[in-house]
Design a protein around this motif. Structure first.
Motif, mmCIF file in Angstrom:
data_model
loop_
_atom_site.group_PDB
_atom_site.id
_atom_site.type_symbol
_atom_site.label_atom_id
_atom_site.label_comp_id
_atom_site.label_asym_id
_atom_site.label_seq_id
_atom_site.Cartn_x
_atom_site.Cartn_y
_atom_site.Cartn_z
ATOM 1 N N GLU A 49 -9.082 8.595 -4.500
ATOM 2 C CA GLU A 49 -8.766 8.308 -5.896
ATOM 3 C C GLU A 49 -8.517 9.597 -6.678
ATOM 4 O O GLU A 49 -7.608 9.664 -7.513
ATOM 5 C CB GLU A 49 -9.889 7.492 -6.543
ATOM 6 N N ARG A 50 -9.334 10.635 -6.408
ATOM 7 C CA ARG A 50 -9.111 11.926 -7.078
ATOM 8 C C ARG A 50 -7.769 12.516 -6.690
ATOM 9 O O ARG A 50 -7.022 13.021 -7.540
ATOM 10 C CB ARG A 50 -10.243 12.903 -6.739
ATOM 11 N N ASP A 51 -7.455 12.457 -5.390
ATOM 12 C CA ASP A 51 -6.191 13.026 -4.914
ATOM 13 C C ASP A 51 -5.002 12.271 -5.508
ATOM 14 O O ASP A 51 -3.990 12.890 -5.898
ATOM 15 C CB ASP A 51 -6.129 12.975 -3.390
ATOM 16 N N LYS A 52 -5.122 10.959 -5.569
ATOM 17 C CA LYS A 52 -4.032 10.156 -6.136
ATOM 18 C C LYS A 52 -3.812 10.501 -7.611
ATOM 19 O O LYS A 52 -2.658 10.650 -8.058
ATOM 20 C CB LYS A 52 -4.360 8.674 -5.957
ATOM 21 N N ASP A 53 -4.896 10.653 -8.357
ATOM 22 C CA ASP A 53 -4.781 11.028 -9.763
ATOM 23 C C ASP A 53 -4.191 12.426 -9.917
ATOM 24 O O ASP A 53 -3.384 12.673 -10.827
ATOM 25 C CB ASP A 53 -6.151 10.963 -10.437
#
Length: 317
Positions: A49-53
């Motif tokens: 989720e962090r990488d996607k954001d």
């Protein structure tokens, strides 16, 4: 750790751009080594989720698609992540060429050259040579201060910095905590404008007075960045460029050429001294102090007193 994260983001971006169908979290985890090494499902989910954001913040358009079974998949369609065609006329190409020439002798020369090559590949007219346009102009920006590059990067990344700064009236430097906004060259000197946290106000710093190393601080900005940063106007007012009066000084022969260039009257006194009339404005006292024993202020009395006070402060250390 920074390199590992950059590699992970790059791998995720390549997976999302390279697929023709949406990939589920499970498929992405099986395709990227860093995700396989995640200790648990919760750890992987937080990392993903962090990488996607982060990728979305960098500008990658990631679509979320739900299939007939209700499973969620992700992909980055190439048509959504493609820049529109770039067209440049001769004048625009010339401006880019001049900008690249400015950094020809700096560490940014490679980046500037690479950018122009990419523009050529993207549609820059073949009959336009941005390096040769207006070839009579040879712009150069002298950068001798070690603080320039870290401050330039800090301005770009909006990162607060700490450095030791020696004022013209001080014998020793003192630490300054600054949120950097912009760098600008004026009269051959580089200046930084930013928010001084210790003083709670905007300040301008001359890079040649920064001593030691510029250190970054991880916290974000606390003050809003203005739409227009008037570095030159601020420095000009300090240097007496915005003048509302006239000062009379004695200047040693063969010294103080910047003062001579500003003078409205020069009279030879003999014995190695000249008498000059120069524009008098806010901050002229700080500038005159830099010429040390080569300058004697005659009038007005308040300017002479300000210069004497500054010299005494330097003498006391």
């Amino acid at each position: 750790m920074a390199i590992a994260k950059a590699e992970r983001l790059m791998n995720l971006a390549l997976c999302l751009l390279g697929t023709r169908r949406p990939l589920s979290k499970r498929e992405l985890r099986e395709s990227i080594e860093a995700y396989l090494e995640a200790g648990s499902d919760d750890s992987f989910n937080r990392m993903f989720e962090r990488d996607k954001d982060d990728l979305r913040e960098l500008g990658l358009v990631i679509a979320t698609v739900e299939n007939v079974d209700g499973e969620v998949g992700y992909l980055a369609r190439r048509d959504s992540n493609r820049l529109p065609p770039i067209t440049l006329d001769a004048e625009e190409a010339a401006a880019l060429g001049l900008a690249a020439k400015v950094w020809q002798q700096a560490r940014l020369a490679g980046a500037a050259s690479g950018a122009l090559q990419k523009l050529r590949a993207a549609g820059l007219p073949e009959d336009v040579d941005p390096y040769e346009a207006h070839g009579a102009l040879e712009p150069r920006i002298p950068v001798h201060e070690a603080a320039f590059e870290p401050l330039m990067l800090a301005c770009r990344d909006r990162r607060p910095v700490v450095f030791d700064y020696r004022k013209a009236s001080a014998a020793r430097p003192e630490p300054r905590h600054v949120e950097p906004w912009a760098l600008e060259c004026w009269r051959g000197h580089w200046y930084l404008a930013g928010f001084d946290r210790d003083r709670g106000a905007e300040r301008v710093f001359r890079l040649s007075r920064i001593t030691g190393r510029v250190r970054s601080r991880g916290t974000g900005f606390t003050a809003p960045v203005p739409d227009v940063v008037t570095v030159r106007e601020t420095v000009a007012s300090w240097a007496g460029e915005i003048a509302d009066g006239t000062a009379l000084i004695r200047l040693r022969s063969g010294a103080g050429y910047p003062l001579r260039a500003k003078a409205t009257m020069v009279r030879e006194l003999g014995d190695g001294w000249d008498e000059l009339e120069i524009p008098y404005g806010h901050g002229l006292d700080a500038w005159l102090v830099e010429f040390g024993p080569d300058v004697v202020v005659l009038e007005p009395a308040e300017l002479r007193a300000d210069v004497v006070d500054r010299l005494r402060a330097v003498a006391k250390g």
